[in-house]
Design an enzyme around this catalytic site. Structure first.
Site, mmCIF file in Angstrom:
data_model
loop_
_atom_site.group_PDB
_atom_site.id
_atom_site.type_symbol
_atom_site.label_atom_id
_atom_site.label_comp_id
_atom_site.label_asym_id
_atom_site.label_seq_id
_atom_site.Cartn_x
_atom_site.Cartn_y
_atom_site.Cartn_z
ATOM 1 N N LYS A 12 -13.025 26.741 52.464
ATOM 2 C CA LYS A 12 -13.630 26.548 51.148
ATOM 3 C C LYS A 12 -12.562 26.274 50.068
ATOM 4 O O LYS A 12 -11.363 26.513 50.286
ATOM 5 C CB LYS A 12 -14.449 27.795 50.796
ATOM 6 C CG LYS A 12 -15.708 27.979 51.670
ATOM 7 C CD LYS A 12 -16.469 29.220 51.214
ATOM 8 C CE LYS A 12 -17.795 29.384 51.924
ATOM 9 N NZ LYS A 12 -18.522 30.580 51.439
ATOM 10 N N TYR A 52 -26.717 24.099 51.367
ATOM 11 C CA TYR A 52 -27.075 25.514 51.181
ATOM 12 C C TYR A 52 -28.547 25.704 50.820
ATOM 13 O O TYR A 52 -28.908 26.726 50.249
ATOM 14 C CB TYR A 52 -26.186 26.128 50.099
ATOM 15 C CG TYR A 52 -24.845 26.654 50.602
ATOM 16 C CD1 TYR A 52 -24.770 27.555 51.679
ATOM 17 C CD2 TYR A 52 -23.655 26.292 49.984
ATOM 18 C CE1 TYR A 52 -23.547 28.053 52.115
ATOM 19 C CE2 TYR A 52 -22.422 26.792 50.417
ATOM 20 C CZ TYR A 52 -22.385 27.671 51.490
ATOM 21 O OH TYR A 52 -21.175 28.184 51.913
ATOM 22 N N ASN A 115 -14.888 33.430 49.281
ATOM 23 C CA ASN A 115 -14.549 34.148 50.509
ATOM 24 C C ASN A 115 -13.916 33.259 51.576
ATOM 25 O O ASN A 115 -13.947 33.555 52.765
ATOM 26 C CB ASN A 115 -15.773 34.903 51.033
ATOM 27 C CG ASN A 115 -16.952 33.983 51.285
ATOM 28 O OD1 ASN A 115 -16.818 32.767 51.245
ATOM 29 N ND2 ASN A 115 -18.106 34.566 51.557
ATOM 30 N N HIS A 118 -16.543 29.242 55.602
ATOM 31 C CA HIS A 118 -17.955 29.230 56.002
ATOM 32 C C HIS A 118 -18.012 29.129 57.513
ATOM 33 O O HIS A 118 -17.170 28.466 58.129
ATOM 34 C CB HIS A 118 -18.684 28.018 55.402
ATOM 35 C CG HIS A 118 -20.024 27.764 56.041
ATOM 36 N ND1 HIS A 118 -21.157 28.428 55.630
ATOM 37 C CD2 HIS A 118 -20.394 26.982 57.098
ATOM 38 C CE1 HIS A 118 -22.181 28.044 56.403
ATOM 39 N NE2 HIS A 118 -21.737 27.170 57.293
ATOM 40 N N GLU A 129 -25.757 21.822 60.940
ATOM 41 C CA GLU A 129 -24.614 21.729 60.020
ATOM 42 C C GLU A 129 -23.569 20.716 60.519
ATOM 43 O O GLU A 129 -22.948 20.012 59.716
ATOM 44 C CB GLU A 129 -23.990 23.120 59.832
ATOM 45 C CG GLU A 129 -24.922 24.068 59.078
ATOM 46 C CD GLU A 129 -24.320 25.452 58.833
ATOM 47 O OE1 GLU A 129 -23.241 25.762 59.379
ATOM 48 O OE2 GLU A 129 -24.953 26.218 58.084
HETATM 49 N N1 UDP Z 1 -22.615 34.367 48.210
HETATM 50 C C1 UDP Z 1 -22.422 34.748 46.888
HETATM 51 N N2 UDP Z 1 -22.991 35.919 46.454
HETATM 52 C C2 UDP Z 1 -23.737 36.705 47.266
HETATM 53 C C3 UDP Z 1 -23.926 36.311 48.603
HETATM 54 C C4 UDP Z 1 -23.354 35.137 49.048
HETATM 55 O O1 UDP Z 1 -21.762 34.062 46.131
HETATM 56 O O2 UDP Z 1 -24.217 37.757 46.827
HETATM 57 C C5 UDP Z 1 -22.012 33.100 48.689
HETATM 58 C C6 UDP Z 1 -20.801 33.330 49.574
HETATM 59 O O3 UDP Z 1 -19.859 32.314 49.300
HETATM 60 C C7 UDP Z 1 -21.389 33.159 50.956
HETATM 61 C C8 UDP Z 1 -22.424 32.072 50.719
HETATM 62 O O4 UDP Z 1 -22.963 32.381 49.443
HETATM 63 O O5 UDP Z 1 -20.398 32.789 51.884
HETATM 64 C C9 UDP Z 1 -23.543 32.008 51.727
HETATM 65 O O6 UDP Z 1 -24.130 33.288 51.833
HETATM 66 P P1 UDP Z 1 -24.494 33.911 53.249
HETATM 67 O O7 UDP Z 1 -25.338 35.098 53.005
HETATM 68 O O8 UDP Z 1 -25.039 32.825 54.130
HETATM 69 O O9 UDP Z 1 -23.062 34.416 53.790
HETATM 70 P P2 UDP Z 1 -22.146 33.866 54.962
HETATM 71 O O10 UDP Z 1 -23.034 33.313 56.028
HETATM 72 O O11 UDP Z 1 -21.250 32.804 54.359
HETATM 73 O O12 UDP Z 1 -21.372 35.071 55.408
HETATM 74 MG MG MG Z 2 -24.610 31.960 55.916
#
Ligand code: UDP
Ligand code: MG
Length: 136
Positions: A12, A52, A115, A118, A129
């Protein structure tokens, strides 16, 4: 029995910006992942919104899409035995503060939104994806 899978990984903007691309790729390789496709791109916000879409009702959706389109990202197809789950484990929890020692997000993640990586969350989503970024 081996179960070779492919999954989509994205380095990212926060990580690309800090020049962590090669370090993170090394972690994947050391852990047995083969990078079978990769490209460094910057996407439009409208593309991030499509990618997303599953999160469109979440309060963080707008910021998330702005963020993913805010700078260059590295999109990769990773191949390994049980790649989907293996990548999720190697990435660590969404919130770097909750991620286990030794995971990519623990090591590099700044916050729950920035974070660093992805990874597809299921084999089915991995296919969708991978097509999203690599169908030509
Ligand atoms: N995210 C965020 N705030 C939150 C939860 C998620 O900004 O409270 C962002 C974060 O970058 C995350 C992405 O949204 O990686 C997608 O969320 P998901 O729950 O799918 O997490 P992941 O699969 O990336 O662990
Ligand atoms: Mg996710």
């Amino acid at each position: 029995m081996s179960n070779i899978e492919q999954t989509l990984s994205i380095i990212k903007p926060d990580a690309v910006e800090r020049n962590l691309e090669n370090e993170i790729k090394e972690i994947f390789k050391i852990n047995g992942f083969k990078i079978v496709k990769e490209k460094k791109i910057q996407i439009e916000k409208t593309e991030a919104e499509k990618f997303y879409k599953v999160h469109e009702t979440k309060p963080f959706y707008n910021d998330l899409c702005s963020y993913l389109s805010s700078g260059p990202i590295v999109v990769m197809v990773l191949e390994n035995d049980n790649a989907v789950l293996g990548n999720r484990e190697l990435m660590g929890a969404t919130n770097p503060k909750e991620a286990k020692e030794g995971t990519i997000r623990k090591k590099y993640g700044i916050s729950i939104d920035k974070n660093s990586v992805h990874g597809s969350d299921s084999l089915e989503n991995a296919k969708v994806e991978i097509d999203f970024f690599f169908k030509d």
